[in-house]
Design a protein around this motif. Structure first.
Motif, PDB file in Angstrom:
ATOM      1  N   THR A 136       0.816  -1.162   0.048  1.00 16.27           N
ATOM      2  CA  THR A 136      -0.083   0.221   0.061  1.00 16.27           C
ATOM      3  C   THR A 136       0.756   1.345  -0.050  1.00 16.27           C
ATOM      4  OG1 THR A 136       0.086  -0.158   2.455  1.00 16.27           O
ATOM      5  CG2 THR A 136      -1.964  -1.086   1.094  1.00 16.27           C
ATOM      6  N   GLN A 137       2.248   0.978  -0.431  1.00 13.06           N
ATOM      7  CA  GLN A 137       3.002   2.239  -0.512  1.00 13.06           C
ATOM      8  C   GLN A 137       2.905   3.069  -1.895  1.00 13.06           C
ATOM      9  OE1 GLN A 137       4.785   3.899   1.823  1.00 13.06           O
ATOM     10  NE2 GLN A 137       3.862   2.408   3.423  1.00 13.06           N
ATOM     11  N   MET A 138       2.393   4.035  -1.818  1.00 11.31           N
ATOM     12  CA  MET A 138       2.610   4.789  -2.988  1.00 11.31           C
ATOM     13  C   MET A 138       3.706   4.855  -3.791  1.00 11.31           C
ATOM     14  SD  MET A 138       0.152   8.156  -2.426  1.00 11.31           S
ATOM     15  CE  MET A 138      -1.468   8.221  -1.884  1.00 11.31           C
ATOM     16  N   LEU A 139       4.658   4.993  -3.219  1.00 11.92           N
ATOM     17  CA  LEU A 139       6.087   5.039  -3.905  1.00 11.92           C
ATOM     18  C   LEU A 139       6.526   3.555  -4.625  1.00 11.92           C
ATOM     19  CD1 LEU A 139       8.360   6.957  -1.262  1.00 11.92           C
ATOM     20  CD2 LEU A 139       7.257   7.848  -3.425  1.00 11.92           C
ATOM     21  N   VAL A 140       5.855   2.576  -4.139  1.00 14.35           N
ATOM     22  CA  VAL A 140       6.008   1.447  -4.940  1.00 14.35           C
ATOM     23  C   VAL A 140       5.035   1.186  -5.937  1.00 14.35           C
ATOM     24  CG1 VAL A 140       6.405  -1.246  -4.770  1.00 14.35           C
ATOM     25  CG2 VAL A 140       6.888   0.288  -2.977  1.00 14.35           C
ATOM     26  N   ILE A 141       3.593   1.722  -5.727  1.00 12.91           N
ATOM     27  CA  ILE A 141       2.595   1.590  -6.601  1.00 12.91           C
ATOM     28  C   ILE A 141       2.905   2.248  -7.978  1.00 12.91           C
ATOM     29  CG2 ILE A 141       0.027   2.063  -6.980  1.00 12.91           C
ATOM     30  CD1 ILE A 141      -0.182   1.231  -3.755  1.00 12.91           C
ATOM     31  N   TRP A 142       3.374   3.567  -7.568  1.00 11.48           N
ATOM     32  CA  TRP A 142       3.407   4.171  -8.931  1.00 11.48           C
ATOM     33  C   TRP A 142       4.246   3.836  -9.908  1.00 11.48           C
ATOM     34  CZ3 TRP A 142       4.072   9.653  -5.737  1.00 11.48           C
ATOM     35  CH2 TRP A 142       3.132   9.975  -5.000  1.00 11.48           C
ATOM     36  N   PRO A 143       5.644   3.496  -9.430  1.00  9.10           N
ATOM     37  CA  PRO A 143       6.210   2.983 -10.540  1.00  9.10           C
ATOM     38  C   PRO A 143       5.843   1.718 -11.082  1.00  9.10           C
ATOM     39  CG  PRO A 143       7.607   3.111  -8.517  1.00  9.10           C
ATOM     40  CD  PRO A 143       6.085   3.406  -8.294  1.00  9.10           C
ATOM     41  N   TYR A 200      -9.715  -0.674   0.639  1.00  6.42           N
ATOM     42  CA  TYR A 200     -10.051  -0.407   1.925  1.00  6.42           C
ATOM     43  C   TYR A 200      -9.303   0.578   2.654  1.00  6.42           C
ATOM     44  CZ  TYR A 200     -13.151  -4.175   1.196  1.00  6.42           C
ATOM     45  OH  TYR A 200     -14.203  -5.127   0.661  1.00  6.42           O
ATOM     46  N   VAL A 201      -8.139   0.817   2.237  1.00  7.28           N
ATOM     47  CA  VAL A 201      -7.249   1.799   2.863  1.00  7.28           C
ATOM     48  C   VAL A 201      -6.507   2.618   1.797  1.00  7.28           C
ATOM     49  CG1 VAL A 201      -5.636   2.306   4.628  1.00  7.28           C
ATOM     50  CG2 VAL A 201      -6.662  -0.055   4.604  1.00  7.28           C
ATOM     51  N   ARG A 202      -6.459   3.831   1.973  1.00 11.89           N
ATOM     52  CA  ARG A 202      -5.885   4.581   0.745  1.00 11.89           C
ATOM     53  C   ARG A 202      -4.283   4.580   0.890  1.00 11.89           C
ATOM     54  NH1 ARG A 202      -7.637  10.416   0.282  1.00 11.89           N
ATOM     55  NH2 ARG A 202      -9.430   9.687  -0.809  1.00 11.89           N
ATOM     56  N   SER A 203      -3.652   4.115  -0.019  1.00 14.43           N
ATOM     57  CA  SER A 203      -2.435   3.908  -0.023  1.00 14.43           C
ATOM     58  C   SER A 203      -1.356   4.842   0.773  1.00 14.43           C
ATOM     59  CB  SER A 203      -1.675   3.720  -1.310  1.00 14.43           C
ATOM     60  OG  SER A 203      -2.324   2.879  -2.144  1.00 14.43           O
ATOM     61  N   GLU A 204      -0.222   4.632   1.207  1.00 16.44           N
ATOM     62  CA  GLU A 204       0.500   5.544   2.123  1.00 16.44           C
ATOM     63  C   GLU A 204       1.557   6.243   1.372  1.00 16.44           C
ATOM     64  OE1 GLU A 204       1.746   2.553   4.796  1.00 16.44           O
ATOM     65  OE2 GLU A 204      -0.660   1.869   4.859  1.00 16.44           O
ATOM     66  N   LEU A 249      -5.202  10.231   4.235  1.00 14.88           N
ATOM     67  CA  LEU A 249      -6.791  10.100   4.497  1.00 14.88           C
ATOM     68  C   LEU A 249      -7.113  11.671   4.583  1.00 14.88           C
ATOM     69  CD1 LEU A 249      -7.221   7.036   6.083  1.00 14.88           C
ATOM     70  CD2 LEU A 249      -8.211   7.736   3.886  1.00 14.88           C
ATOM     71  N   ASP A 250      -6.002  12.627   4.878  1.00  9.61           N
ATOM     72  CA  ASP A 250      -6.412  13.996   5.004  1.00  9.61           C
ATOM     73  C   ASP A 250      -6.624  14.690   3.648  1.00  9.61           C
ATOM     74  OD1 ASP A 250      -6.753  16.567   5.767  1.00  9.61           O
ATOM     75  OD2 ASP A 250      -4.651  17.022   6.305  1.00  9.61           O
ATOM     76  N   PRO A 251      -7.816  14.952   3.229  1.00  9.86           N
ATOM     77  CA  PRO A 251      -7.992  15.484   1.999  1.00  9.86           C
ATOM     78  C   PRO A 251      -7.095  16.524   1.421  1.00  9.86           C
ATOM     79  CG  PRO A 251     -10.247  15.622   3.103  1.00  9.86           C
ATOM     80  CD  PRO A 251      -9.136  15.004   3.995  1.00  9.86           C
ATOM     81  N   ILE A 252      -6.636  17.545   1.997  1.00  8.08           N
ATOM     82  CA  ILE A 252      -5.638  18.415   1.671  1.00  8.08           C
ATOM     83  C   ILE A 252      -4.397  17.745   1.543  1.00  8.08           C
ATOM     84  CG2 ILE A 252      -4.908  19.388   4.021  1.00  8.08           C
ATOM     85  CD1 ILE A 252      -6.019  21.429   0.933  1.00  8.08           C
ATOM     86  N   GLN A 253      -3.668  16.900   2.367  1.00  4.03           N
ATOM     87  CA  GLN A 253      -2.523  16.243   1.909  1.00  4.03           C
ATOM     88  C   GLN A 253      -2.409  15.559   0.772  1.00  4.03           C
ATOM     89  OE1 GLN A 253      -0.464  14.766   5.606  1.00  4.03           O
ATOM     90  NE2 GLN A 253      -1.733  16.117   7.035  1.00  4.03           N
ATOM     91  N   PHE A 254      -3.790  14.818   0.589  1.00  5.81           N
ATOM     92  CA  PHE A 254      -3.742  13.793  -0.682  1.00  5.81           C
ATOM     93  C   PHE A 254      -3.760  14.946  -1.696  1.00  5.81           C
ATOM     94  CE2 PHE A 254      -6.381  10.918  -3.650  1.00  5.81           C
ATOM     95  CZ  PHE A 254      -5.415  10.161  -3.928  1.00  5.81           C
ATOM     96  N   GLY A 307      -4.087   7.348 -13.463  1.00  3.79           N
ATOM     97  CA  GLY A 307      -5.210   5.997 -12.949  1.00  3.79           C
ATOM     98  C   GLY A 307      -4.843   5.664 -11.350  1.00  3.79           C
ATOM     99  N   ALA A 308      -3.621   5.495 -11.082  1.00  2.00           N
ATOM    100  CA  ALA A 308      -3.216   4.856  -9.964  1.00  2.00           C
ATOM    101  C   ALA A 308      -3.648   6.020  -8.846  1.00  2.00           C
ATOM    102  CB  ALA A 308      -1.761   4.787  -9.913  1.00  2.00           C
ATOM    103  N   LEU A 309      -3.483   7.156  -8.888  1.00  3.49           N
ATOM    104  CA  LEU A 309      -3.952   8.190  -8.071  1.00  3.49           C
ATOM    105  C   LEU A 309      -5.616   8.069  -7.799  1.00  3.49           C
ATOM    106  CD1 LEU A 309      -1.888  11.264  -8.864  1.00  3.49           C
ATOM    107  CD2 LEU A 309      -1.684   9.673  -6.941  1.00  3.49           C
ATOM    108  N   PHE A 310      -6.320   8.025  -9.456  1.00  5.49           N
ATOM    109  CA  PHE A 310      -7.676   8.183  -9.244  1.00  5.49           C
ATOM    110  C   PHE A 310      -8.168   6.803  -8.539  1.00  5.49           C
ATOM    111  CE2 PHE A 310     -11.613   7.776 -11.669  1.00  5.49           C
ATOM    112  CZ  PHE A 310     -12.176   9.191 -11.255  1.00  5.49           C
ATOM    113  N   ALA A 311      -7.580   5.732  -8.667  1.00  3.14           N
ATOM    114  CA  ALA A 311      -8.208   4.628  -7.540  1.00  3.14           C
ATOM    115  C   ALA A 311      -8.004   4.698  -6.213  1.00  3.14           C
ATOM    116  CB  ALA A 311      -7.205   3.238  -8.103  1.00  3.14           C
ATOM    117  N   ASP A 312      -6.925   5.724  -5.915  1.00  4.81           N
ATOM    118  CA  ASP A 312      -6.791   5.828  -4.586  1.00  4.81           C
ATOM    119  C   ASP A 312      -7.856   6.879  -4.093  1.00  4.81           C
ATOM    120  OD1 ASP A 312      -4.998   4.437  -2.854  1.00  4.81           O
ATOM    121  OD2 ASP A 312      -3.219   5.456  -3.803  1.00  4.81           O
ATOM    122  N   LEU A 313      -8.183   7.994  -4.951  1.00  2.91           N
ATOM    123  CA  LEU A 313      -9.143   9.034  -4.494  1.00  2.91           C
ATOM    124  C   LEU A 313     -10.553   8.383  -4.347  1.00  2.91           C
ATOM    125  CD1 LEU A 313      -9.949  11.894  -4.520  1.00  2.91           C
ATOM    126  CD2 LEU A 313     -10.558  11.824  -6.841  1.00  2.91           C
TER     127      LEU A 313
END
Lengths: 326, 306
Positions: free
Chosen positions: A96-103, A158-162, A169-174, A237-243
């Motif tokens: 669930t790590q964004m830095l892994v998911i993005w690549p 179930y959990v937004r990636s980290e 999960l804080d809207p402004i940080q995302f 697309g990866a970000l959209f799924a997380d959104l």
């Protein structure tokens, strides 16, 4: 500073401003809308490299958008149930790590873009449009009929990636993450357009024979641009799924391809910030017309039709009063 | 697997192919003659199906519904051509794609507004209800057989129209040199409207016929539209013959793939996995077919050039 540069800066600052003001006014829903604009604009920035710079009318960018989304969804679902994605020949576990998911998302959509582009670029014009469309549908139907990851019902995350150091999960940080990526992509795309590669790509669009005459084959240039374009859209697309914390075959649907094209063209083809203006207007209309009538897509379609028929330069073209690039 | 079942599936594939031909013929005609890519063609199919379902429900007659579908689709086609499409002939493909995409949104939402989101149902006409026994003892639904026959009759009529009539000569002439036939005194605007309305009527006819086998709903035209694109890419843009052969190829490949692939995988793996893999692969089969055709013939089987 030209009028268009000023306009671009105003657009980005405006988007940032909307998010910040909404946060201050404790309106998380508006922050989420702004995040959606940033993500969809990012997808449009990807397509604009193929469409605006390269003149490749891809009607299949939903494939890359959706694959990016599924990368997030599939990795997250494996992280949740602790089942590795693959054990042989190498162990790949969910994450669930964004830095892994993005690549991963970018690599996946890049490979797909390489395969689709390699075949589709053998053709041109109307064939290219239809073939990219058909390949995207192929992946769409595959996703629908493949039950392991939800099939037609899609896949909940179930959990937004980290992201290290932030609370996603804080809207402004995302929003900050998505906005930063959008700015990076815009910077990259501006640099690409000015680079020697960008010039060659522009040359392939404007006059293929001359490009050949200076010793550059257009096929390779276009293919590389198509892959880069697919990768950026995959990241979106990866970000959209997380959104949405949800991914479904509708991300791969050809309506999605149409929408990404709409962002680019509403804003202005080949204009750096065209996708930002287009996505912004789209979300604004969806939100406002959607509140007025359930059938908001009909007036939206009408508006789109009017823009195509009477304002070929898009919004930025209209506001900057410049000619269409190229 | 019995032979009878296989023949039934081949007939189903043929029926799908014939319907796809009606869609693809209009698309390829409009592209060949006017150089226009029309994404809203699937909307005309939907208009035909809804017109048929609504009129059949109101009057109780499928045949009146069928006539209404032809009239509604041709009328909608002519209207759209005169108000919108006409302005797009000289634009690039991108503008055409976008404007016709906008038309889809307008059509879909308007139909949803008129008829609601729930699907309508269209009964098969009593005359064509039941099954017939084909040679070899195969029981096959009469209605599906009638679709195949009707499609083939329309296909023959279309070939005769293009090949033997004055309108056909003009259409073919318009395909090769627009300025020249305009100079010869043919009203090119009316010709284009007529061709567009003809293509629309074919799509509407297909929609009405299929409406009695499937449900009639908003968005029903889009999967068919994409299949029709695959058909004309395989057959070669602008070729009616290519559209016919491509359509039957796609129809039979798709139907047989869905039927045979799960069985084939079932021979080598456990049933549930075989069904899943077979079904996913089958849904991709025609796109794989298209990719193969393009690798060897980038302009399609009967295409002259892109």
């Amino acid at each position: 500073m030209s009028r268009e540069t000023a306009l671009n800066a105003a657009l980005l600052l405006g988007l940032l401003g909307v998010a910040l003001v909404a946060m201050a006014a404790a309106e998380p829903f508006i922050v989420t809308l702004a995040t959606k604009v940033a993500i969809l604009a990012l997808a449009g920035v990807g397509l604009n490299i193929a469409l605006g710079l390269g003149g490749m009318v891809s009607f299949g960018h939903a494939a890359f958008f959706g694959l990016g989304g599924y990368a997030t969804g599939v990795l997250a679902s494996h992280a949740l149930n602790y089942e590795p994605l693959m054990e042989t020949p190498i162990l790949i576990e969910g994450t669930t790590q964004m830095l892994v998911i993005w690549p991963v998302a970018m690599a996946l959509s890049g490979v797909a873009a390489l395969a689709i582009g390699a075949l589709s670029l053998r053709t041109s014009g109307i064939f290219f449009i239809m073939i990219t469309l058909a390949f995207a549908q192929m992946i769409y139907y595959f996703a629908i009929s493949w039950p392991a990851y939800g099939g037609e019902d899609g896949l909940s995350i179930y959990v937004r990636s980290e992201f290290p150091g932030l609370d996603t999960l804080d809207p402004i940080q995302f929003f900050a993450i998505c906005f930063a990526l959008l700015c990076l992509a815009l910077l990259f795309s501006a640099m690409l357009a000015r680079s020697r590669f960008g010039l060659a790509l522009s040359g392939a669009r404007q006059n293929e024979a001359r490009l050949r005459a200076v010793g550059i084959g257009p096929y390779g240039v276009r293919l590389i641009a198509f892959v880069i374009s697919g990768m950026i859209t995959g990241l979106a697309g990866a970000l959209f799924a997380d959104l949405n914390r949800f991914v479904s075959p509708s991300m791969l649907d050809w309506h999605t391809s149409g929408q990404i094209i709409v962002f680019v063209i509403l804003g202005g083809v080949g204009r750096l910030c065209g996708p930002v203006a287009g996505a912004g207007l789209y979300i604004l209309l969806e939100h406002n017309l959607g509140g007025l009538t359930e059938f908001w897509q009909a007036p939206f379609g009408l508006l789109l039709l009017l823009v195509v028929l009477f304002a070929p330069g898009g919004i930025i073209g209209l506001l900057a009063r410049g000619r269409r690039h190229g | 697997m019995s032979l009878i079942l296989l023949i039934e599936q081949v007939l189903n594939g043929l029926q799908l192919g014939v319907m796809l031909f009606l869609m693809a013929a209009g698309l390829t005609l409009v592209f060949g003659v006017m150089g226009l890519i029309n994404l809203a063609h699937g909307s005309l199919y939907m208009v035909g199906a809804f017109a048929c379902a609504a009129v059949a429900a109101a009057t109780g007659s499928f045949w009146l519904g069928l006539a209404a579908s032809l009239a509604a689709a041709a009328g909608a086609g002519a209207l759209v051509e005169i108000t919108v499409i006409r302005r797009l002939y000289r634009r690039d493909h991108l503008d055409q794609v976008l404007a016709t995409f906008a038309l889809i949104l307008i059509f879909s939402e308007s139909v949803r507004w008129l008829f609601g989101s729930f699907p309508l149902y269209l009964d098969t006409p009593p005359l064509l209800a039941g099954a017939v026994t084909l040679p070899g003892g195969i029981e096959y639904p009469l209605y599906r057989l009638a679709i195949i026959v009707a499609g083939l009759v329309v296909a023959t009529g279309l070939f005769l129209l293009i090949g033997r009539t004055r309108l056909g000569v003009r259409i073919r002439a318009g395909e090769s040199d627009r300025e020249m036939i305009a100079a010869l005194g043919v009203d090119i605007d009316r010709l284009y409207t007529a061709v567009f309305a003809l293509g629309a009527a074919l799509a509407g006819f297909a929609g009405a016929m299929v409406g009695a086998i499937q449900s009639v709903q908003v968005g029903m035209g889009e999967p068919v539209l994409i299949l029709a694109f695959v058909v004309i890419v395989i057959g070669g843009v602008g070729s009616i013959k290519g559209a016919l052969i491509g359509a039957i190829l796609v129809g039979v490949t798709d139907t047989l793939g869905r039927f045979l692939l799960p069985i084939a995988f079932g021979a080598v793996m456990e049933p549930s996995a075989a069904t899943a893999i077979g079904a996913s692969l089958a849904s991709m089969l025609i796109y794989i077919l298209m990719a193969l055709v393009l690798v060897f013939r980038p302009t399609g089987l009967f295409g002259a050039g892109a």
